[in-house]
Enzyme design. Structure first.
Site, PDB file in Angstrom:
ATOM      1  CD  GLU A 132      -3.112  -1.102   2.072  1.00  8.39           C
ATOM      2  OE1 GLU A 132      -3.140  -0.185   2.899  1.00  8.39           O
ATOM      3  OE2 GLU A 132      -4.002  -1.968   1.996  1.00  8.39           O
ATOM      4  CD  GLU A 243      -3.959  -6.396   3.805  1.00  7.46           C
ATOM      5  OE1 GLU A 243      -4.883  -5.731   4.314  1.00  7.46           O
ATOM      6  OE2 GLU A 243      -2.777  -6.044   3.840  1.00  7.46           O
TER       7      GLU A 243
END
Ligand code: NAG
Ligand code: NAG
Length: 463
Positions: A132, A243
């Site tokens: 991220e 995720e």
């Protein structure tokens, strides 16, 4: 010269092409900041592999850092724990804490090669450079946190450094990828990163897409839209689900209501159709030890147990596509299988194969005008209305521990173990969490939200 570097035993699990990797995300610390030991990881891995109702399928672990907490650059103890428990690994190098910190990630990777080559055969699913980081440098990410993140150029450089490090070692064939929110992948400026990697890791949480209709009944389609969008720009490279998950407890996020019943529905509708077909690292096994975060995603509570909070069996899941259940907050598991025949196909294998690249236009995208895409990493959510343009509303949770500077910034990188980005607690760490600033995507996500997510509407050019 028994240097492990000479042992060209393919540690990569390339041969396991048959089955997809299936497991959870594992942070390096507990919610109180305590660093996990090898024994801690072994206990977690054994628990994951023995969960009731899963037929022992959850035998893979995604990590956020290569560095063991409390050390400058020793390999994370999850590695020997994985070896002793035969758990496969999606290794991760934390890339949002600056160059010096990344050098320690590389040093830990080199030490892993030196110390463990020969024992890793078939256990390496791949290596992720970052988590991220592109989300963190985006406007929304910056608005949510001062976390520095990493630019596309920086990540491309890091990817090259990782390739150079594993060259000639037992890890040389490990596919290298990057993990981020879908929203950053559709941002053309980030394309160099996609071009540099072998697989694309997508984090997607419909729960966080609270600026859109994100009630449980729409969760599956939000997830599918994110996946289609990501596949649409992956250039044919495999898209791995790094995720996703639904909270078992915590505050509402838009129309999304956390509960074990709802988590079960999401598991059935989104997880079950992918398990065994696409590489998936669910969020997560446990994110509430010793304290329970808000929201909490763990399929087990604060104590390690093989008895999950809800039924993880996929046996009764309706495999039929499109039956999107119109379930509301607490509905029954009218499961719906993910219609992504195409999707799963691609994501399965690491290597460079890939089928339909990106026609992400599959079922969902076309049908859903609002191409929503979920974003991610828990952090961002966005919706994409018009075909040409996407107006994404992103909920910005401060990624990582809130103030990233702590991750690598404030703390003298490398030096201070505590300051290490080691805390990638997969545990969505609480806002307070870690002193070491949890570089966890999850952490961030969780934190942010808990900290009051900021919804920002951003217009992004979509291809
Ligand atoms: C697109 O990506 C670039 C590079 O990561 C970033 O600087 C920019 O802010 C992004 N744009 C949006 C709208 O997120
Ligand atoms: C981030 O944390 C550091 C160390 O605690 C602090 O000095 C800095 O002001 C913080 N930055 C922001 C934007 O909160």
């Amino acid at each position: 010269m028994p240097s492990s570097a000479h042992l060209l035993t393919l540690a990569t699990a390339v041969s396991s092409a048959a089955a997809a990797f299936q497991g959870f995300n594992y942070g390096s610390t507990f919610t109180d900041g305590r660093v996990k030991s090898q024994q801690d990881f072994e206990s977690e891995f054994k628990t994951a592999a023995s969960l009731d109702g899963t037929n022992g399928g959850f035998t893979s672990a995604r990590l956020y850092t290569m560095v063991q907490g409390g050390t400058p650059n020793d390999p994370i103890s999850a590695i020997p724990a994985a070896i002793s428990t035969k758990t496969s690994l999606l290794l991760g190098l934390w890339a949002s804490a600056g160059e010096a910190s990344f050098k320690n990630e590389l040093a830990a990777l080199q030490k892993t090669i030196d110390q463990y080559c020969g024992k890793l055969d078939g256990l390496i699913a791949g290596i992720s450079v970052g988590s991220e980081d592109l989300y963190r440098i985006s406007p929304i990410g910056q608005a949510a946190s001062p976390d520095p993140g990493a630019s596309p150029d920086t990540l491309v450089s890091y990817v090259k450094q990782v390739r150079d490090t594993i060259k000639g070692s037992c890890l040389q064939d490990a596919p290298i990828g990057h993990v981020d929110t879908w929203t950053v992948y559709v941002n053309e400026t980030n394309k160099p990163v996609i071009d540099a990697i072998d697989w694309v890791g997508m984090d997607a949480y419909p729960y966080y897409e609270n600026t859109k209709p994100n009630e449980l009944s729409n969760a599956k389609s939000l997830f599918q839209a994110a996946l289609d969008k990501t596949k649409g720009v992956s250039g044919g490279k495999p898209v791995w689900i790094t995720e996703t998950g639904w909270p078992v407890s915590g505050d509402k996020s838009g129309a999304a209501v956390p509960s074990t019943d709802n988590a079960k529905v999401f598991w059935d509708e989104v997880g079950c159709p992918m398990f065994g077909k696409t590489n998936v690292w669910w969020f997560t096994l446990q994110d509430g030890s010793p304290t329970t975060p808000n929201p909490a995603f763990g399929v087990i509570g604060s104590e390690l147990t093989t008895k999950p909070l809800y039924d993880l069996s996929c046996d009764n899941v309706d495999p039929s596509p499109s039956s999107t259940s119109a379930v509301s907050s607490s509905s029954k598991p009218s499961s719906t299988a993910v219609p992504s025949a195409s999707s799963s196909a691609q994501s399965e294998q690491p290597s460079t194969s890939s089928a339909d690249s990106g026609s992400g236009s599959g079922s969902v995208s076309n049908s859903a005008p609002a191409a929503t895409t979920t974003a991610q990493g828990g952090s961002v959510s966005s919706s994409a209305p018009a075909p040409g343009t996407t107006v994404s509303t992103v909920v910005v949770p401060p990624p990582v521990g809130g103030n990233t500077s702590s991750a690598g910034g404030s703390v003298p990188t490398g030096t201070n173990p505590a300051g290490q980005p080691t805390a990638p607690t997969g545990t969505g760490a609480q806002p307070t969490a870690s002193p070491s600033s949890i570089p966890t995507a999850a952490a961030g996500r969780v934190n942010s939200i808990g900290a009051a997510a900021v919804a920002i509407v951003m217009a992004a050019a979509v291809i």
